[in-house]
Motif scaffolding. Sequence first.
Motif, PDB file in Angstrom:
ATOM      1  N   GLN A 456      -5.879  10.536   8.122  1.00 23.34           N
ATOM      2  CA  GLN A 456      -4.933  10.211   7.384  1.00 23.34           C
ATOM      3  C   GLN A 456      -4.970  10.649   5.930  1.00 23.34           C
ATOM      4  OE1 GLN A 456      -2.576   7.977   8.462  1.00 23.34           O
ATOM      5  NE2 GLN A 456      -3.527   8.529  10.412  1.00 23.34           N
ATOM      6  N   TRP A 457      -5.575  11.816   5.871  1.00 17.42           N
ATOM      7  CA  TRP A 457      -5.571  12.578   4.425  1.00 17.42           C
ATOM      8  C   TRP A 457      -4.323  12.982   4.111  1.00 17.42           C
ATOM      9  CZ3 TRP A 457      -8.379  17.800   2.900  1.00 17.42           C
ATOM     10  CH2 TRP A 457      -8.227  17.554   1.543  1.00 17.42           C
ATOM     11  N   GLY A 458      -3.833  12.660   2.907  1.00 14.82           N
ATOM     12  CA  GLY A 458      -2.639  12.976   2.662  1.00 14.82           C
ATOM     13  C   GLY A 458      -1.613  12.105   2.906  1.00 14.82           C
ATOM     14  N   GLU A 463      -0.098   7.023  -0.259  1.00 20.89           N
ATOM     15  CA  GLU A 463       0.397   5.774  -0.159  1.00 20.89           C
ATOM     16  C   GLU A 463      -0.244   4.739  -1.035  1.00 20.89           C
ATOM     17  OE1 GLU A 463       2.019   5.929   4.545  1.00 20.89           O
ATOM     18  OE2 GLU A 463       0.068   4.688   3.824  1.00 20.89           O
ATOM     19  N   ASP A 464      -1.555   4.623  -1.095  1.00 23.59           N
ATOM     20  CA  ASP A 464      -2.087   3.805  -2.099  1.00 23.59           C
ATOM     21  C   ASP A 464      -2.018   3.977  -3.583  1.00 23.59           C
ATOM     22  OD1 ASP A 464      -3.048   2.517   0.044  1.00 23.59           O
ATOM     23  OD2 ASP A 464      -5.223   3.124  -0.186  1.00 23.59           O
ATOM     24  N   CYS A 465      -1.813   5.581  -3.817  1.00 24.05           N
ATOM     25  CA  CYS A 465      -1.396   5.916  -5.335  1.00 24.05           C
ATOM     26  C   CYS A 465       0.023   5.383  -5.361  1.00 24.05           C
ATOM     27  CB  CYS A 465      -1.427   7.317  -5.374  1.00 24.05           C
ATOM     28  SG  CYS A 465      -3.312   7.936  -5.606  1.00 24.05           S
ATOM     29  N   VAL A 466       1.095   5.863  -4.728  1.00 25.84           N
ATOM     30  CA  VAL A 466       2.267   5.440  -4.816  1.00 25.84           C
ATOM     31  C   VAL A 466       2.649   4.026  -5.124  1.00 25.84           C
ATOM     32  CG1 VAL A 466       4.411   5.347  -3.761  1.00 25.84           C
ATOM     33  CG2 VAL A 466       3.218   7.416  -3.725  1.00 25.84           C
ATOM     34  N   CYS A 467       1.958   3.178  -4.114  1.00 29.21           N
ATOM     35  CA  CYS A 467       2.024   1.815  -4.143  1.00 29.21           C
ATOM     36  C   CYS A 467       1.404   1.119  -5.607  1.00 29.21           C
ATOM     37  CB  CYS A 467       1.557   1.131  -2.982  1.00 29.21           C
ATOM     38  SG  CYS A 467       2.570   1.289  -1.325  1.00 29.21           S
ATOM     39  N   GLY A 468       0.593   1.777  -6.259  1.00 27.95           N
ATOM     40  CA  GLY A 468      -0.222   1.145  -7.288  1.00 27.95           C
ATOM     41  C   GLY A 468       0.784   1.489  -8.407  1.00 27.95           C
ATOM     42  N   THR A 495      -2.304  14.552  -5.307  1.00 33.51           N
ATOM     43  CA  THR A 495      -1.088  14.776  -6.203  1.00 33.51           C
ATOM     44  C   THR A 495       0.085  15.573  -5.713  1.00 33.51           C
ATOM     45  OG1 THR A 495      -2.658  14.551  -8.186  1.00 33.51           O
ATOM     46  CG2 THR A 495      -0.647  15.931  -8.487  1.00 33.51           C
ATOM     47  N   LEU A 496      -0.092  16.583  -5.063  1.00 31.17           N
ATOM     48  CA  LEU A 496       0.914  17.496  -4.479  1.00 31.17           C
ATOM     49  C   LEU A 496       1.410  16.634  -3.293  1.00 31.17           C
ATOM     50  CD1 LEU A 496      -1.185  20.945  -4.343  1.00 31.17           C
ATOM     51  CD2 LEU A 496       1.166  20.305  -5.775  1.00 31.17           C
ATOM     52  N   CYS A 497       1.033  15.912  -2.611  1.00 25.90           N
ATOM     53  CA  CYS A 497       1.794  15.301  -1.563  1.00 25.90           C
ATOM     54  C   CYS A 497       2.396  14.142  -1.889  1.00 25.90           C
ATOM     55  CB  CYS A 497       0.777  14.667  -0.334  1.00 25.90           C
ATOM     56  SG  CYS A 497      -0.122  15.877   0.767  1.00 25.90           S
ATOM     57  N   ALA A 498       1.974  13.473  -2.978  1.00 22.77           N
ATOM     58  CA  ALA A 498       2.770  12.307  -3.689  1.00 22.77           C
ATOM     59  C   ALA A 498       3.883  12.948  -4.416  1.00 22.77           C
ATOM     60  CB  ALA A 498       1.923  11.808  -4.595  1.00 22.77           C
ATOM     61  N   LEU A 499       3.939  14.256  -4.858  1.00 20.61           N
ATOM     62  CA  LEU A 499       5.047  14.895  -5.411  1.00 20.61           C
ATOM     63  C   LEU A 499       6.193  15.567  -4.611  1.00 20.61           C
ATOM     64  CD1 LEU A 499       3.195  16.237  -8.615  1.00 20.61           C
ATOM     65  CD2 LEU A 499       4.905  14.567  -8.648  1.00 20.61           C
ATOM     66  N   LEU A 547       0.714  21.931   9.291  1.00 18.76           N
ATOM     67  CA  LEU A 547       2.163  22.403   8.705  1.00 18.76           C
ATOM     68  C   LEU A 547       2.824  21.080   8.150  1.00 18.76           C
ATOM     69  CD1 LEU A 547       3.326  24.345  11.902  1.00 18.76           C
ATOM     70  CD2 LEU A 547       2.633  25.355   9.717  1.00 18.76           C
ATOM     71  N   LEU A 548       2.739  19.933   8.616  1.00 19.10           N
ATOM     72  CA  LEU A 548       3.202  18.652   8.080  1.00 19.10           C
ATOM     73  C   LEU A 548       2.828  18.276   6.864  1.00 19.10           C
ATOM     74  CD1 LEU A 548       3.700  16.570  11.425  1.00 19.10           C
ATOM     75  CD2 LEU A 548       5.624  17.550  10.210  1.00 19.10           C
ATOM     76  N   ARG A 549       1.597  18.518   6.594  1.00 25.09           N
ATOM     77  CA  ARG A 549       1.024  17.818   5.462  1.00 25.09           C
ATOM     78  C   ARG A 549       0.728  18.928   4.308  1.00 25.09           C
ATOM     79  NH1 ARG A 549      -3.393  13.536   8.006  1.00 25.09           N
ATOM     80  NH2 ARG A 549      -1.960  12.964   9.698  1.00 25.09           N
ATOM     81  N   SER A 550       0.618  20.054   4.555  1.00 30.05           N
ATOM     82  CA  SER A 550       0.202  21.021   3.476  1.00 30.05           C
ATOM     83  C   SER A 550       1.509  21.208   2.514  1.00 30.05           C
ATOM     84  CB  SER A 550      -0.125  22.349   4.152  1.00 30.05           C
ATOM     85  OG  SER A 550      -1.450  22.168   4.822  1.00 30.05           O
ATOM     86  N   PRO A 551       1.388  21.052   1.372  1.00 28.01           N
ATOM     87  CA  PRO A 551       2.420  21.115   0.440  1.00 28.01           C
ATOM     88  C   PRO A 551       3.064  22.180   0.372  1.00 28.01           C
ATOM     89  CG  PRO A 551       1.150  19.639  -0.499  1.00 28.01           C
ATOM     90  CD  PRO A 551       0.121  20.013   0.578  1.00 28.01           C
ATOM     91  N   ILE A 552       2.220  23.494   0.353  1.00 35.08           N
ATOM     92  CA  ILE A 552       2.653  24.839   0.586  1.00 35.08           C
ATOM     93  C   ILE A 552       3.663  25.009   1.360  1.00 35.08           C
ATOM     94  CG2 ILE A 552       1.038  25.787   2.139  1.00 35.08           C
ATOM     95  CD1 ILE A 552       2.184  27.278  -1.183  1.00 35.08           C
ATOM     96  N   ASN A 553       3.757  24.407   2.598  1.00 39.40           N
ATOM     97  CA  ASN A 553       4.976  24.579   3.502  1.00 39.40           C
ATOM     98  C   ASN A 553       6.220  23.857   3.486  1.00 39.40           C
ATOM     99  OD1 ASN A 553       2.992  26.158   5.159  1.00 39.40           O
ATOM    100  ND2 ASN A 553       2.085  24.256   6.208  1.00 39.40           N
ATOM    101  N   HIS A 554       5.968  23.137   2.204  1.00 37.62           N
ATOM    102  CA  HIS A 554       7.442  22.348   1.801  1.00 37.62           C
ATOM    103  C   HIS A 554       7.998  22.187   0.521  1.00 37.62           C
ATOM    104  CE1 HIS A 554       6.726  20.297   5.916  1.00 37.62           C
ATOM    105  NE2 HIS A 554       5.316  20.408   5.551  1.00 37.62           N
TER     106      HIS A 554
END
Length: 645
Positions: A456-458, A463-468, A495-499, A547-554
Amino acid sequence: MTSPEQTAPFGAWPSPISASMVAAGAAPLSQVALDGADCYWLVGRASEAGRTTLMRQRGGTVTEITPAPFNVRSRVHEYGGGASLVANGVAYFSHFADNRLYMAADGEAPVALTAAGANRYADFVVDSARARLVSVREDHGAGGAYPVNTLCAVGFDGSETVLVQGADFYAAPRLSPDGRSLAWLSWDHPRMPWQGTELWLADLDETGAVSNARLVAGGPEESICQPEWSPAGVLHFVSDRSGWWNLYRLAGGAVQPLCKRTAEFGGPHWSFGASMYAFRSDAEIICTFIENGVSRLARLATGSGKLEPIANTYQEIRELRVSGDTIALLGGAPAIPLELARIDLASGLRDVLAHSITELPPAGYLSVPESISYTSTGGRTAHAFYYPPCNADVHPGTGSKPPLIVIGHGGPTGMATSTLKLATQYWTSRGFAVLDVNYGGSTGFGRDYRDSLKGQWGIVDVEDCVCGARYLAMRGLADPERLVIRGSSAGGLTTLCALTFHDVFKAGASYYGVSDLAGLDADSHKFESHYNEYLIAPKPESDALYLLRSPINHTAQLKRPMIFFQGLDDKVVPPQQSSMMVDALRASGVPVAYMTLEGEGHGFRKADSIVRTLEAELYFYQRIFGLAAPGAPAPVEIENMPGTE
């Protein structure tokens, strides 16, 4: 000092805590040792390009044992640790510049034990009867994709003999008091040591050769750490077989628990040489353990299992060592920066031998954190330390709320603590609130919490940072339009996934952060080369998830301003992880800043680097939120910034 009547907006308060003060206080302490009545420790010196040196206190005199140019660091597993050892007045250490082992007899200059070459050493123990050290060795000259790790005997004559080989990793060789037995830890890919390790025990013959090696505890789903011998020669260790890292011993061929408790008496093996317990006698262990993210100090009766608290002022304790009635440890608390203390068990008196920060600003500028828990996605509970803005000289005015900086720690199998850090106070004294998050996957809360990041990395960490951030905004403690997230290394991916995948944060900072999971696998060093199989998934299932979780792809989804910091000598998260993201944001017109640092690796050690990055990050946030002073010099260029050429 400014007038107490001064009013200034949150995030733009004048502060006496400068970036230079933060850098001057960057004196990390580690590797505490007791040798008779003498105490030894390592200290990092940002003013000397991050050099680490071995210090000794004898009586009332403090002496530097390894003067420049010696740099006491190991690069085994890249994260190092276990770089020094002192026995009977003789210091042994690894020198970072050439990776050789050196010996410094009392009052004499260091001399090399090992030859120059491709070997690295860490976590050694003296075998006096055989005139040698037993060490973890990492051979980078053996060919192949990765170095070869072994347990090796290093003779005082410079000879080297491999004692144990075949596993991917080794740690903690520990010689029994009579010199006839050797215990050690090992583990193999794809596991990390906090997932599954093995505790081995073997006999040593008169020549020191290993025989009758047998597995005595551990396995693929049991993490063991810190094997130690009691004075009478009984092997003890820490295991998480109960779901918590608790103390055990091997007696009569059977493993016996010493103290069952929902607390952590051990920690993740990121670096060598950690110690959370030691023997005062066969009947008593002095130990530190973590409950709900806070360290406790206690004495444990080995016969009854009774745990008796030892009064102290610390909420973070590590590097605990014991010799007779003397405890030496590194301790910190919300009002105490990390310090080296010696405690006399008989009298209870405490003597502070060294400080990580020698000069503190007055208490009126220091924010005291609140330990909070809150509900995250799916009803999970997350934990964090909340720091309110604090500055005795400034009032923010009425009707406004502070910008919030959310910090995702590295690892991601790591832990945020509440010990006073000037790097945090730098922000709070300027009118920022800070939330330091122990997201799911952090240590200090048991194996189930640690394993909540499995696959569940990413996601969970984000989610815990966003909810905080939402939780604090809902309580009126943060401005929802000025929420920032920052992180280093694995925290950079958070950080990158949250943004990229959420719209809560308005800006972010990535310090040598991960942006491309497939690229991380391709470039990773041996220790972490299979880590993503736990954090994401094994091959080939991971390909689609990468592919889904790497920010470089999105990058088309990333519309928030960002600043990136990267050491050009980083071998853990190589520079291309940052540069690819910067290029993508530059091309898409998103405000972006990028600072690279020569001579810095994974984590910045030089005073100049600490100053430059902090000042650039502050400037970046103040420009983004319209708080920058007109005409102020720009410590970093922000590309694509509206209103600039």
